[in-house]
Design a protein around this motif. Structure first.
Motif, PDB file in Angstrom:
ATOM      1  N   LEU A  24      23.447 -23.480  83.004  1.00 13.47           N
ATOM      2  CA  LEU A  24      23.528 -22.415  82.099  1.00 13.47           C
ATOM      3  C   LEU A  24      22.542 -21.188  82.422  1.00 13.47           C
ATOM      4  O   LEU A  24      22.673 -19.959  81.970  1.00 13.47           O
ATOM      5  N   GLY A  25      21.277 -21.527  83.125  1.00 17.82           N
ATOM      6  CA  GLY A  25      20.455 -20.414  83.547  1.00 17.82           C
ATOM      7  C   GLY A  25      19.282 -20.599  82.586  1.00 17.82           C
ATOM      8  O   GLY A  25      18.476 -19.714  82.612  1.00 17.82           O
ATOM      9  N   VAL A  26      19.052 -21.618  81.635  1.00 15.96           N
ATOM     10  CA  VAL A  26      18.010 -21.852  80.910  1.00 15.96           C
ATOM     11  C   VAL A  26      16.520 -22.004  81.331  1.00 15.96           C
ATOM     12  O   VAL A  26      16.808 -22.875  82.565  1.00 15.96           O
ATOM     13  N   SER A  27      15.572 -21.455  81.058  1.00 14.73           N
ATOM     14  CA  SER A  27      14.278 -21.592  81.762  1.00 14.73           C
ATOM     15  C   SER A  27      13.786 -22.848  81.677  1.00 14.73           C
ATOM     16  O   SER A  27      14.245 -23.884  80.587  1.00 14.73           O
ATOM     17  N   ALA A  28      12.901 -23.469  82.497  1.00 16.53           N
ATOM     18  CA  ALA A  28      12.315 -24.639  82.338  1.00 16.53           C
ATOM     19  C   ALA A  28      11.695 -24.875  81.127  1.00 16.53           C
ATOM     20  O   ALA A  28      11.572 -25.973  80.485  1.00 16.53           O
ATOM     21  N   ALA A  29      10.775 -23.774  80.510  1.00 18.52           N
ATOM     22  CA  ALA A  29      10.130 -24.189  79.168  1.00 18.52           C
ATOM     23  C   ALA A  29      11.089 -24.354  78.278  1.00 18.52           C
ATOM     24  O   ALA A  29      10.950 -25.341  77.428  1.00 18.52           O
ATOM     25  N   VAL A  30      12.125 -23.693  77.984  1.00 20.95           N
ATOM     26  CA  VAL A  30      13.249 -23.847  76.905  1.00 20.95           C
ATOM     27  C   VAL A  30      13.737 -25.152  77.298  1.00 20.95           C
ATOM     28  O   VAL A  30      14.015 -25.960  76.440  1.00 20.95           O
ATOM     29  N   GLN A  31      14.118 -25.611  78.534  1.00 17.44           N
ATOM     30  CA  GLN A  31      14.758 -27.101  78.771  1.00 17.44           C
ATOM     31  C   GLN A  31      13.732 -28.113  78.366  1.00 17.44           C
ATOM     32  O   GLN A  31      14.191 -28.983  77.532  1.00 17.44           O
ATOM     33  N   ASN A  32      12.383 -27.778  78.467  1.00 18.70           N
ATOM     34  CA  ASN A  32      11.649 -28.835  77.929  1.00 18.70           C
ATOM     35  C   ASN A  32      11.544 -29.010  76.220  1.00 18.70           C
ATOM     36  O   ASN A  32      11.701 -29.995  76.077  1.00 18.70           O
ATOM     37  N   LEU A  33      11.691 -27.954  75.682  1.00 17.93           N
ATOM     38  CA  LEU A  33      11.709 -27.727  74.459  1.00 17.93           C
ATOM     39  C   LEU A  33      12.887 -28.422  73.668  1.00 17.93           C
ATOM     40  O   LEU A  33      13.196 -29.261  72.876  1.00 17.93           O
ATOM     41  N   ALA A  34      14.114 -27.919  74.416  1.00 14.66           N
ATOM     42  CA  ALA A  34      15.291 -28.470  73.964  1.00 14.66           C
ATOM     43  C   ALA A  34      15.516 -29.974  74.245  1.00 14.66           C
ATOM     44  O   ALA A  34      16.022 -30.701  73.620  1.00 14.66           O
ATOM     45  N   GLY A  35      15.119 -30.477  75.397  1.00 14.59           N
ATOM     46  CA  GLY A  35      15.183 -31.861  75.516  1.00 14.59           C
ATOM     47  C   GLY A  35      14.508 -32.600  74.554  1.00 14.59           C
ATOM     48  O   GLY A  35      14.938 -33.917  74.424  1.00 14.59           O
ATOM     49  N   LEU A  36      13.497 -32.419  73.847  1.00 12.83           N
ATOM     50  CA  LEU A  36      12.876 -32.939  72.921  1.00 12.83           C
ATOM     51  C   LEU A  36      13.532 -33.062  71.375  1.00 12.83           C
ATOM     52  O   LEU A  36      13.221 -33.666  70.715  1.00 12.83           O
ATOM     53  N   THR A  37      14.407 -32.372  71.076  1.00 11.10           N
ATOM     54  CA  THR A  37      15.164 -32.432  69.917  1.00 11.10           C
ATOM     55  C   THR A  37      16.425 -33.156  69.819  1.00 11.10           C
ATOM     56  O   THR A  37      17.033 -33.620  70.850  1.00 11.10           O
ATOM     57  N   LYS A  38      16.660 -33.485  68.609  1.00 12.08           N
ATOM     58  CA  LYS A  38      17.745 -34.300  68.413  1.00 12.08           C
ATOM     59  C   LYS A  38      18.817 -33.547  67.238  1.00 12.08           C
ATOM     60  O   LYS A  38      18.471 -33.620  66.092  1.00 12.08           O
ATOM     61  N   PRO A  39      19.792 -32.748  67.913  1.00 15.68           N
ATOM     62  CA  PRO A  39      20.436 -31.808  66.936  1.00 15.68           C
ATOM     63  C   PRO A  39      21.458 -32.459  66.217  1.00 15.68           C
ATOM     64  O   PRO A  39      21.992 -33.459  66.304  1.00 15.68           O
ATOM     65  N   ARG A  40      21.924 -31.766  64.993  1.00 14.54           N
ATOM     66  CA  ARG A  40      22.732 -32.200  64.272  1.00 14.54           C
ATOM     67  C   ARG A  40      24.038 -31.212  64.442  1.00 14.54           C
ATOM     68  O   ARG A  40      23.558 -29.836  64.382  1.00 14.54           O
ATOM     69  N   ILE A  41      25.135 -31.563  64.512  1.00 16.61           N
ATOM     70  CA  ILE A  41      26.153 -30.807  64.617  1.00 16.61           C
ATOM     71  C   ILE A  41      27.227 -31.042  63.365  1.00 16.61           C
ATOM     72  O   ILE A  41      27.380 -32.136  63.043  1.00 16.61           O
ATOM     73  N   THR A  42      27.528 -29.804  62.549  1.00 20.42           N
ATOM     74  CA  THR A  42      28.420 -30.062  61.539  1.00 20.42           C
ATOM     75  C   THR A  42      29.554 -29.229  62.019  1.00 20.42           C
ATOM     76  O   THR A  42      29.549 -28.093  62.276  1.00 20.42           O
ATOM     77  N   ILE A  43      30.841 -30.084  61.759  1.00 22.01           N
ATOM     78  CA  ILE A  43      31.983 -29.262  62.327  1.00 22.01           C
ATOM     79  C   ILE A  43      32.825 -29.097  61.038  1.00 22.01           C
ATOM     80  O   ILE A  43      33.010 -30.451  60.372  1.00 22.01           O
ATOM     81  N   SER A  44      33.451 -28.310  60.610  1.00 21.15           N
ATOM     82  CA  SER A  44      34.397 -28.044  59.651  1.00 21.15           C
ATOM     83  C   SER A  44      35.561 -27.146  60.161  1.00 21.15           C
ATOM     84  O   SER A  44      35.353 -26.600  61.204  1.00 21.15           O
ATOM     85  N   ALA A  45      36.930 -27.318  59.504  1.00 22.70           N
ATOM     86  CA  ALA A  45      37.873 -26.411  59.970  1.00 22.70           C
ATOM     87  C   ALA A  45      38.839 -26.516  58.647  1.00 22.70           C
ATOM     88  O   ALA A  45      38.898 -27.102  58.018  1.00 22.70           O
ATOM     89  N   ASP A  46      39.743 -25.374  59.003  1.00 26.67           N
ATOM     90  CA  ASP A  46      40.806 -25.344  58.202  1.00 26.67           C
ATOM     91  C   ASP A  46      42.089 -24.901  58.963  1.00 26.67           C
ATOM     92  O   ASP A  46      42.069 -24.948  60.288  1.00 26.67           O
TER      93      ASP A  46
END
Length: 149
Positions: A24-46
Protein backbone atom coordinates in the motif's frame (compact mmCIF):
# COMPACT_ATOMS: atom_id res chain seq x y z
CA UNK A 1 -27.11 -12.36 2.09
CA UNK A 2 -25.41 -9.57 4.05
CA UNK A 3 -26.76 -10.79 7.39
CA UNK A 4 -23.77 -13.00 8.32
CA UNK A 5 -21.42 -10.01 7.96
CA UNK A 6 -23.47 -7.53 9.97
CA UNK A 7 -22.31 -6.60 13.44
CA UNK A 8 -19.09 -5.77 15.23
CA UNK A 9 -15.98 -7.89 14.79
CA UNK A 10 -12.65 -7.81 16.65
CA UNK A 11 -9.35 -8.93 15.14
CA UNK A 12 -8.01 -12.04 16.87
CA UNK A 13 -5.12 -12.92 14.54
CA UNK A 14 -3.45 -11.83 11.34
CA UNK A 15 -0.79 -13.08 8.97
CA UNK A 16 1.41 -11.11 6.58
CA UNK A 17 -0.32 -7.75 7.20
CA UNK A 18 3.00 -5.89 7.30
CA UNK A 19 3.78 -7.08 3.75
CA UNK A 20 0.33 -5.95 2.60
CA UNK A 21 0.90 -2.51 4.16
CA UNK A 22 4.24 -2.25 2.31
CA UNK A 23 2.37 -2.83 -0.95
CA UNK A 24 0.00 0.00 0.00
CA UNK A 25 3.01 2.28 0.46
CA UNK A 26 2.62 2.63 4.23
CA UNK A 27 5.76 3.81 6.04
CA UNK A 28 7.65 1.46 8.37
CA UNK A 29 6.74 3.60 11.40
CA UNK A 30 3.03 3.40 10.61
CA UNK A 31 3.35 -0.33 9.89
CA UNK A 32 4.82 -0.86 13.36
CA UNK A 33 2.03 1.08 15.06
CA UNK A 34 -0.70 -0.55 13.01
CA UNK A 35 0.74 -4.00 13.70
CA UNK A 36 0.19 -3.49 17.43
CA UNK A 37 -3.52 -2.75 17.16
CA UNK A 38 -6.51 -5.07 17.31
CA UNK A 39 -9.12 -3.16 15.30
CA UNK A 40 -12.88 -3.55 15.56
CA UNK A 41 -14.89 -3.57 12.36
CA UNK A 42 -18.58 -2.74 12.39
CA UNK A 43 -20.51 -3.61 9.24
CA UNK A 44 -24.06 -2.43 8.66
CA UNK A 45 -26.13 -2.34 5.49
CA UNK A 46 -29.50 -1.60 4.01
CA UNK A 47 -30.97 -2.06 0.52
CA UNK A 48 -28.93 0.83 -0.89
CA UNK A 49 -25.60 0.99 0.90
CA UNK A 50 -23.04 -0.73 3.09
CA UNK A 51 -21.22 0.97 5.97
CA UNK A 52 -17.81 -0.32 7.03
CA UNK A 53 -16.48 1.33 10.17
CA UNK A 54 -13.02 0.40 11.50
CA UNK A 55 -11.90 1.57 14.94
CA UNK A 56 -8.60 1.08 16.74
CA UNK A 57 -6.35 2.89 19.18
CA UNK A 58 -4.29 3.93 16.15
CA UNK A 59 -6.80 5.03 13.50
CA UNK A 60 -10.54 5.20 12.84
CA UNK A 61 -12.10 5.09 9.37
CA UNK A 62 -15.60 4.85 8.01
CA UNK A 63 -16.57 4.10 4.44
CA UNK A 64 -20.17 4.30 3.28
CA UNK A 65 -20.71 2.99 -0.24
CA UNK A 66 -23.72 2.09 -2.34
CA UNK A 67 -24.05 -1.46 -3.61
CA UNK A 68 -22.81 -1.17 -7.20
CA UNK A 69 -22.42 -3.36 -10.22
CA UNK A 70 -18.85 -4.28 -11.05
CA UNK A 71 -18.72 -1.75 -13.92
CA UNK A 72 -18.78 1.34 -11.69
CA UNK A 73 -15.77 3.49 -12.58
CA UNK A 74 -16.45 6.95 -11.12
CA UNK A 75 -13.67 8.30 -8.92
CA UNK A 76 -14.53 9.45 -5.42
CA UNK A 77 -13.00 10.25 -2.07
CA UNK A 78 -14.72 8.27 0.66
CA UNK A 79 -14.22 9.80 4.09
CA UNK A 80 -17.44 8.87 5.82
CA UNK A 81 -19.07 12.10 4.63
CA UNK A 82 -20.56 10.75 1.42
CA UNK A 83 -18.91 11.14 -1.94
CA UNK A 84 -16.72 13.99 -3.11
CA UNK A 85 -15.79 14.13 -6.83
CA UNK A 86 -12.12 13.57 -7.47
CA UNK A 87 -10.34 16.91 -7.87
CA UNK A 88 -7.51 15.46 -9.99
CA UNK A 89 -4.91 16.53 -7.41
CA UNK A 90 -2.32 14.02 -6.23
CA UNK A 91 -3.64 12.92 -2.84
CA UNK A 92 -1.88 12.43 0.46
CA UNK A 93 -0.82 8.78 0.80
CA UNK A 94 -3.68 8.10 3.22
CA UNK A 95 -6.29 9.27 0.71
CA UNK A 96 -6.99 6.56 -1.82
CA UNK A 97 -8.89 8.27 -4.61
CA UNK A 98 -10.59 6.11 -7.19
CA UNK A 99 -13.36 3.61 -7.64
CA UNK A 100 -14.49 1.57 -4.68
CA UNK A 101 -16.92 -1.22 -5.28
CA UNK A 102 -18.50 -3.55 -2.73
CA UNK A 103 -20.35 -6.57 -4.06
CA UNK A 104 -21.62 -9.88 -2.76
CA UNK A 105 -20.46 -12.95 -4.65
CA UNK A 106 -21.07 -16.55 -3.63
CA UNK A 107 -21.15 -15.86 0.12
CA UNK A 108 -18.21 -13.44 0.01
CA UNK A 109 -18.24 -9.68 0.43
CA UNK A 110 -15.75 -8.27 -2.07
CA UNK A 111 -14.39 -4.73 -1.59
CA UNK A 112 -12.36 -3.52 -4.59
CA UNK A 113 -10.36 -0.27 -4.56
CA UNK A 114 -8.37 1.37 -7.34
CA UNK A 115 -6.30 4.57 -7.09
CA UNK A 116 -3.22 6.11 -8.74
CA UNK A 117 -2.49 2.99 -10.80
CA UNK A 118 -2.79 0.68 -7.78
CA UNK A 119 -5.54 -1.71 -6.85
CA UNK A 120 -6.42 -3.92 -3.91
CA UNK A 121 -9.16 -6.38 -3.10
CA UNK A 122 -10.49 -7.14 0.37
CA UNK A 123 -12.48 -10.36 0.45
CA UNK A 124 -14.57 -11.20 3.51
CA UNK A 125 -16.08 -14.62 4.21
CA UNK A 126 -17.78 -16.16 7.21
CA UNK A 127 -16.13 -19.46 8.18
CA UNK A 128 -17.17 -21.35 11.32
CA UNK A 129 -18.73 -18.19 12.77
CA UNK A 130 -15.61 -16.08 12.25
CA UNK A 131 -14.99 -13.47 9.60
CA UNK A 132 -11.95 -14.37 7.50
CA UNK A 133 -10.61 -11.37 5.61
CA UNK A 134 -8.15 -11.69 2.73
CA UNK A 135 -6.27 -8.49 1.87
CA UNK A 136 -4.83 -8.90 -1.64
CA UNK A 137 -2.44 -6.62 -3.53
CA UNK A 138 0.32 -7.38 -6.08
CA UNK A 139 0.21 -11.14 -5.34
CA UNK A 140 0.64 -10.44 -1.62
CA UNK A 141 -2.10 -11.96 0.52
CA UNK A 142 -2.68 -11.14 4.15
CA UNK A 143 -5.26 -12.97 6.25
CA UNK A 144 -7.13 -11.47 9.20
CA UNK A 145 -9.39 -13.53 11.46
CA UNK A 146 -12.15 -11.63 13.27
CA UNK A 147 -14.46 -12.84 16.02
CA UNK A 148 -17.95 -11.37 16.48
CA UNK A 149 -18.35 -9.38 19.70
Amino acid sequence: MTEPFLGTWKLVSSENFDEYMKQLGVSAAVQNLAGLTKPRITISADRNKVNNKTESSFKNTEIVLPWWRSGWESACRCRGHGFVPWSGKIPHAAERLGPRIITLDGGSMIHFQKWLGKETTIKRQIVDGKMVVEYIMNNIVSIGIYKKV
